[in-house]
Design an enzyme around this catalytic site. Structure first.
Site, PDB file in Angstrom:
ATOM      1  N   HIS A  64       0.823  -1.231   0.000  1.00 34.64           N
ATOM      2  CA  HIS A  64       0.000   0.000   0.000  1.00 34.64           C
ATOM      3  C   HIS A  64       0.851   1.272   0.000  1.00 34.64           C
ATOM      4  CE1 HIS A  64      -3.673  -2.196   0.411  1.00 34.64           C
ATOM      5  NE2 HIS A  64      -3.385  -2.685   1.597  1.00 34.64           N
ATOM      6  N   ASP A  76      -2.874 -10.469  -2.530  1.00 33.75           N
ATOM      7  CA  ASP A  76      -3.444  -9.974  -1.275  1.00 33.75           C
ATOM      8  C   ASP A  76      -4.912  -9.599  -1.524  1.00 33.75           C
ATOM      9  OD1 ASP A  76      -2.240  -8.614   1.511  1.00 33.75           O
ATOM     10  OD2 ASP A  76      -4.012  -7.568   0.748  1.00 33.75           O
ATOM     11  N   HIS A 111      -6.440  -7.077  -0.595  1.00 31.61           N
ATOM     12  CA  HIS A 111      -6.549  -5.630  -0.840  1.00 31.61           C
ATOM     13  C   HIS A 111      -5.738  -5.255  -2.082  1.00 31.61           C
ATOM     14  CE1 HIS A 111      -6.956  -6.205   3.595  1.00 31.61           C
ATOM     15  NE2 HIS A 111      -7.999  -5.418   3.399  1.00 31.61           N
ATOM     16  N   ASP A 166      -4.771 -12.661   3.304  1.00 29.12           N
ATOM     17  CA  ASP A 166      -5.990 -12.183   3.962  1.00 29.12           C
ATOM     18  C   ASP A 166      -7.261 -12.448   3.161  1.00 29.12           C
ATOM     19  OD1 ASP A 166      -4.908 -10.367   2.179  1.00 29.12           O
ATOM     20  OD2 ASP A 166      -4.822  -8.700   3.589  1.00 29.12           O
TER      21      ASP A 166
END
Ligand SMILES: [Zn+2]
Length: 311
Positions: free
Chosen positions: A127, A164, A166, A245
């Site tokens: 991120h 991931d 996200h 995740d």
């Protein structure tokens, strides 16, 4: 048999963001314990990650941003960086070693000392944008590794696979428009960081997945979209932003992947790496917050990388 390096650093256990924060040191302990208990760690040469150099960091981040993070680093207590992200007195050191792990992994793999590497490091990186920390991330570890492969080793075609749950907005921010990089990713739609539906460059293949879907939806994307794109691109080296995740047990999101899905996905990436990249894969830990599921999923991933598990 392929050789897979295990790269970590003790400082990665000292960065913490508060007692209830999900991105916690216990994540690395869980991974380490599980790999040890399964006999996998004993099969992997282990390395201590060096600190990234200033020059290596500035290939992925702006000088003002790096100076800003260095200035924020607290002598005691916490420094809040974004609503979810804070620094303790060890964070800067851990972040430097987490990025340095990507550099070492790149050097080891390009030298042929190992076939692949798994970097068990935190803080995670995907991120972190060129000029912004966010979402538990400070320096974009995988982007630092990719830039090192380009500048130090002259690698001209690199694939980045981000699974991931996200979207890897930071990697996209840094790498969009770079024709030497193909980034393919899946992520849960309409989830933090609320980006990715519209790719920022023609070298980005972003595939949002609907909430409450399972590993079969991911497998379809991999077969129909990722693998044809990677085969066309013919990467000489593959990086993975390995977040776990999307696991069924992880309450950070709503996808129902299980260990067998991570093993299957890794096996397909090993195959495509063998077709084009002499098997060279560098996998960087990103998210994954349900400790037992995280540890088992990393075990499935690493087991396939080092050829101990078929999938
Ligand atoms: Zn994540």
């Amino acid at each position: 048999m392929p050789i897979t390096a295990y790269i970590t650093h003790p400082s990665c256990l000292k960065h913490e963001m508060g007692a209830d924060h999900p991105e916690c040191p216990a994540r690395l302990d869980a991974i380490n314990d599980y790999l040890l208990s399964q006999g996998l760690l004993g099969m992997m040469p282990t390395y201590e990650a060096p600190a990234v150099t200033h020059e290596q960091l500035l290939r992925a981040h702006g000088a003002h941003y790096v100076a800003h993070i260095e200035t924020l680093s607290p002598h005691e207590g916490y420094a809040q960086v974004d609503p979810d992200t804070r620094m303790n007195p060890y964070t800067l050191t851990a972040a430097r070693h987490a990025a340095g792990a990507a550099v070492l992994a790149t050097d080891l793999v390009m030298a042929g000392e190992v076939t692949s590497a798994f970097c068990a490091v935190r803080p995670p990186g995907h991120h972190a944008e060129r000029d912004a920390a966010m979402g538990f991330c400070f320096f974009n570890n995988v982007a630092v590794g990719i830039r090192h492969a380009q500048r130090q080793h002259g690698v001209t075609r690199i694939a980045l696979v981000d699974f991931d749950v996200h979207h890897g907005n930071g990697s996209e921010d840094i790498l969009a428009g770079d024709d030497g990089v193909l980034m393919v990713s899946t992520f849960q739609q309409s989830l933090y960081p609320y980006q990715g539906d519209i790719p920022k460059g023609t070298n980005m293949l972003n595939v949002p997945l609907a909430p409450r879907t399972y590993g079969d939806a991911m497998r379809k994307v991999v077969i129909e979209q990722w693998l044809p794109a990677i085969d066309r691109f013919r990467p000489e080296l593959i990086y993975i932003s390995a977040g776990f995740d999307a696991h069924r047990d992880d309450d950070m999101a709503n996808l129902g992947w299980v260990e067998a899905d991570y093993a299957w996905l890794t096996a397909r990436l090993v195959e495509v790496a063998e077709r084009h990249a002499q098997g060279r894969i560098i996998s960087m830990l990103e998210g994954g917050y349900a400790l037992h599921a995280l540890a088992r999923s990393v075990g499935a991933h690493v087991g396939v990388l080092l050829g101990a598990v078929d999938a």
